[in-house]
Design a protein around this motif. Structure first.
Motif, short mmCIF file in Angstrom:
data_model
loop_
_atom_site.label_atom_id
_atom_site.label_comp_id
_atom_site.label_asym_id
_atom_site.label_seq_id
_atom_site.Cartn_x
_atom_site.Cartn_y
_atom_site.Cartn_z
N ALA A 241 0.82 -1.22 0.00
CA ALA A 241 0.00 0.00 0.00
C ALA A 241 0.85 1.26 0.00
CB ALA A 241 -0.97 0.02 1.18
N LEU A 242 2.15 1.13 -0.26
CA LEU A 242 3.04 2.29 -0.31
C LEU A 242 3.17 2.80 -1.74
CD1 LEU A 242 6.07 1.38 1.99
CD2 LEU A 242 4.34 3.12 2.41
N SER A 243 3.19 4.12 -1.85
CA SER A 243 3.57 4.79 -3.09
C SER A 243 4.93 5.43 -2.86
CB SER A 243 2.53 5.86 -3.44
OG SER A 243 2.89 6.54 -4.62
N THR A 244 5.79 5.41 -3.87
CA THR A 244 7.16 5.89 -3.67
C THR A 244 7.61 6.78 -4.82
OG1 THR A 244 7.82 3.97 -2.35
CG2 THR A 244 9.58 5.19 -3.42
N LEU A 255 16.98 17.73 0.48
CA LEU A 255 15.52 17.82 0.61
C LEU A 255 14.97 16.90 1.69
CD1 LEU A 255 14.50 17.71 -3.18
CD2 LEU A 255 15.14 19.70 -1.79
N ALA A 256 15.82 16.03 2.23
CA ALA A 256 15.32 14.98 3.11
C ALA A 256 14.57 15.53 4.33
CB ALA A 256 16.47 14.08 3.55
N ASP A 257 15.17 16.50 5.02
CA ASP A 257 14.55 17.00 6.25
C ASP A 257 13.20 17.65 5.98
OD1 ASP A 257 16.71 16.09 7.69
OD2 ASP A 257 17.70 18.05 7.81
N ALA A 258 13.14 18.45 4.90
CA ALA A 258 11.88 19.12 4.58
C ALA A 258 10.80 18.11 4.19
CB ALA A 258 12.10 20.12 3.44
N LEU A 259 11.18 17.09 3.42
CA LEU A 259 10.20 16.10 2.99
C LEU A 259 9.72 15.24 4.17
CD1 LEU A 259 11.82 15.03 -0.40
CD2 LEU A 259 9.55 16.08 -0.09
N GLU A 260 10.61 14.92 5.10
CA GLU A 260 10.20 14.13 6.25
C GLU A 260 9.12 14.83 7.08
OE1 GLU A 260 13.96 13.40 8.15
OE2 GLU A 260 14.09 11.36 7.36
N ALA A 261 9.12 16.15 7.05
CA ALA A 261 8.14 16.93 7.82
C ALA A 261 6.87 17.23 7.03
CB ALA A 261 8.77 18.24 8.29
N ALA A 262 6.84 16.86 5.75
CA ALA A 262 5.70 17.21 4.89
C ALA A 262 4.52 16.27 5.11
CB ALA A 262 6.13 17.17 3.43
N GLU A 266 5.49 9.42 4.86
CA GLU A 266 5.66 8.54 6.01
C GLU A 266 7.12 8.13 6.21
OE1 GLU A 266 3.00 5.22 6.02
OE2 GLU A 266 1.36 6.39 5.14
N MET A 267 7.91 8.20 5.15
CA MET A 267 9.26 7.67 5.25
C MET A 267 10.13 8.25 4.15
SD MET A 267 10.19 3.63 5.26
CE MET A 267 9.33 3.40 3.69
N VAL A 268 11.34 8.66 4.51
CA VAL A 268 12.35 9.10 3.54
C VAL A 268 13.60 8.26 3.78
CG1 VAL A 268 13.79 10.99 2.71
CG2 VAL A 268 11.44 11.45 3.45
N THR A 269 14.03 7.54 2.74
CA THR A 269 15.20 6.68 2.85
C THR A 269 16.28 7.19 1.93
OG1 THR A 269 13.70 4.81 3.21
CG2 THR A 269 16.00 4.29 2.79
N ARG A 270 17.49 7.33 2.45
CA ARG A 270 18.60 7.88 1.68
C ARG A 270 19.41 6.77 1.04
NH1 ARG A 270 17.23 10.62 6.09
NH2 ARG A 270 17.40 12.89 6.21
N PHE A 271 19.70 6.91 -0.26
CA PHE A 271 20.54 5.98 -1.01
C PHE A 271 21.56 6.79 -1.79
CE2 PHE A 271 16.54 3.68 -0.48
CZ PHE A 271 16.96 2.41 -0.13
N GLY A 272 22.70 7.11 -1.16
CA GLY A 272 23.72 7.91 -1.85
C GLY A 272 23.15 9.25 -2.27
N ASN A 273 23.16 9.54 -3.57
CA ASN A 273 22.61 10.80 -4.10
C ASN A 273 21.15 10.66 -4.50
OD1 ASN A 273 24.99 12.30 -3.81
ND2 ASN A 273 25.77 11.59 -5.78
N SER A 278 8.27 7.87 0.54
CA SER A 278 7.14 6.94 0.49
C SER A 278 6.01 7.37 1.41
CB SER A 278 7.60 5.54 0.88
OG SER A 278 8.64 5.08 0.05
N GLY A 279 4.80 6.94 1.04
CA GLY A 279 3.62 7.18 1.84
C GLY A 279 2.47 6.36 1.32
N ALA A 280 1.46 6.13 2.16
CA ALA A 280 0.32 5.30 1.77
C ALA A 280 -0.70 6.06 0.94
CB ALA A 280 -0.34 4.72 3.02
N ASP A 281 -0.75 7.39 1.07
CA ASP A 281 -1.71 8.21 0.33
C ASP A 281 -1.00 8.80 -0.89
OD1 ASP A 281 -3.32 10.39 -0.61
OD2 ASP A 281 -4.36 10.41 1.32
N GLU A 282 -1.28 8.23 -2.06
CA GLU A 282 -0.56 8.61 -3.27
C GLU A 282 -0.73 10.09 -3.60
OE1 GLU A 282 -0.30 7.18 -7.96
OE2 GLU A 282 -1.24 5.90 -6.44
N ALA A 283 -1.95 10.62 -3.45
CA ALA A 283 -2.21 12.02 -3.81
C ALA A 283 -1.47 12.97 -2.86
CB ALA A 283 -3.72 12.29 -3.77
#
Length: 327
Positions: A241-244, A255-262, A266-273, A278-283
Motif C-alpha cells: 500500500a506504499l507509493s514511492t 531535501l530529506a529534512d523538509a520532505l520528512e516533515a511534509a 511517512e518515510m524518507v530513505t537515503r541511497f547515496g545521491n 514513500s507514503g500510503a496516500d498517493e495524492a
C-alpha cells in the motif's frame, strides 16, 4: 498487504499437505513476563527457500529453534518434517542441519579433520564417503588440509555449511549465516543454497540483507514476536500500500529534512545521491513532492517501493504496537 496476518482473525483452518516441510500454528514462547514469540503460524514447502526477516530482538532465532526441536514452545502446535514439534523434537533434530552466525568448529584442526570429527561425534556411517562428498559439494577439496583458523570468513562459512550437510538433512535452518562475510562470498553461498533447494532440500534462513531477501522464494516479516506479513518479494511490494517517489541527483539529500516533515510523507530513505520518499496516500505524497520538481539537476520518478522500503515501513509500524523484547 498480500499474505498479511491479522491476529484478530485467528489462525485459518489448516489441512495437512504432504509438501509442507514446516507447518506450525500458534507457537508461543515466554521468558518471564515477556512474550518473545506470540502465536506464530506459518508453512514452508519442500524445496523452498523461506526468508525470515525482522529487527534485532524480534523473535526470529527463538522461532527457528522451536521449529527445529531445540526449544519447547509454551503453547501452539505443528509439525516439522512430519514430526510433532512438541512430542518428537529429538526426531526433528536428527534430520535438520542448523547453522548459526557464529563459527563453531575448531581452529586448530584442518577442514577435513573438522568434518571427520563432526561425523565421529554423531556416530555417522559411511564417514569417509560423507566427508568426501561434503568437501566436493562445497568446493573445499583443494583446501582440505588447511587449518580452519586460517580461513577467511567466506571459507569458514563454507566449512560450517559442509558440516551441516554431513548427515544429509532434509531441512536447513540458517540463522544469519552470512553476517560479516564479503559480498562475493555471500553470492557464492546463495548460489549453493539455490543448488540445494533444486535438489529438494528446504531452507529457512534469517537475514538482514535485502539482496538476500530478494533471493528467497517467500518471505516472512516478524517483529516483537508476531508474524506481520508473508509472501513472495513481489507480493510484499505490491501489497504494501506504499507509493514511492525516487528523487536522484546532486542535492537530493538536502531535501530529506523538509520532505520528512511534509504531510503525506511517512518515510524518507537515503541511497547515496538519491532519496526514496514513500507514503500510503498517493495524492498527498505527490503534493508533498510537487514543490521540488522544478529544481535543476534533480530527476523524479514515481513507482513501486523497493523491498527495503517495505520492511522499514513495517518496522516503524510495529515498534509502537508490540513493545517488549525478543530473542
Amino acid at each position: 498487504m498480500s499474505g498479511h496476518v491479522d491476529p484478530a482473525m485467528g489462525a485459518p483452518e489448516r489441512q495437512a499437505n504432504a509438501d509442507d516441510v514446516i507447518d506450525v500454528a500458534g507457537l508461543t514462547k515466554r521468558y518471564g513476563d515477556k512474550t518473545v514469540v506470540d502465536g506464530l503460524s506459518m508453512r514452508v514447502r519442500r524445496g523452498e527457500i523461506y526468508g525470515f526477516l525482522g529487527p534485532n530482538g524480534s523473535g526470529k532465532t527463538t522461532s527457528i529453534r522451536m521449529m527445529c526441536g531445540l526449544l519447547t514452545p509454551d503453547a501452539g502446535q505443528g509439525h516439522t518434517l512430519g514430526y510433532d514439534v512438541v512430542k518428537e523434537a529429538a526426531a526433528i533434530k536428527r534430520e535438520v542441519g542448523y547453522m548459526t552466525q557464529r563459527f563453531g568448529l575448531y581452529d586448530d584442526l584442518s577442514i577435513r579433520e573438522n568434518l571427520d570429527f563432526v561425523a565421529r561425534v554423531y556416530g555417522m556411517d559411511r564417514r569417509r564417503e560423507r566427508v568426501d562428498q561434503a568437501l566436493s559439494r562445497l568446493g573445499l577439496e583443494g583446501r582440505q588440509k588447511q587449518l580452519a583458523g586460517s580461513l577467511s570468513g567466506g571459507w569458514k562459512q563454507r566449512l560450517a555449511l559442509a558440516a551441516c550437510m554431513l548427515h544429509e538433512p532434509r531441512l536447513l535452518l540458517l540463522d544469519e549465516p552470512t553476517a560479516g562475510v564479503d559480498p562475493k562470498a555471500r553470492r557464492d553461498f546463495w548460489d549453493e543454497i539455490h543448488h540445494l533447494a533444486r535438489q529438494g532440500i528446504t531452507v529457512l534462513v534469517s537475514t538482514h540483507y535485502m539482496d538476500e531477501a530478494e533471493r528467497c522464494h517467500r518471505l516472512g516479516y516478524i517483529a516483537y514476536g508476531r508474524l506481520l506479513a508473508m509472501g513472495t518479494p513481489a507480493e510484499l511490494v505490491r501489497g504494501s500500500a506504499l507509493s514511492t517517489w525516487t528523487i536522484a541527483g546532486e542535492g537530493a539529500g538536502e531535501l530529506a529534512d523538509a520532505l520528512e516533515a511534509a504531510p503525506g510523507v511517512e518515510m524518507v530513505t537515503r541511497f547515496g545521491n538519491a532519496l526514496h520518499v514513500s507514503g500510503a496516500d498517493e495524492a498527498r505524497l505527490a503534493a508533498a513532492v510537487a514543490p521540488y520538481r522544478e529544481r535543476a539537476g534533480l530527476r523524479f520518478e514515481h513507482g513501486e517501493p523497493a523491498l527495503e522500503d517495505v520492511f522499514i515501513h513495517l518496522m516503524r509500524q510495529s515498534a509502537d504496537n508490540f513493545p517488549g523484547g525478543g530473542r
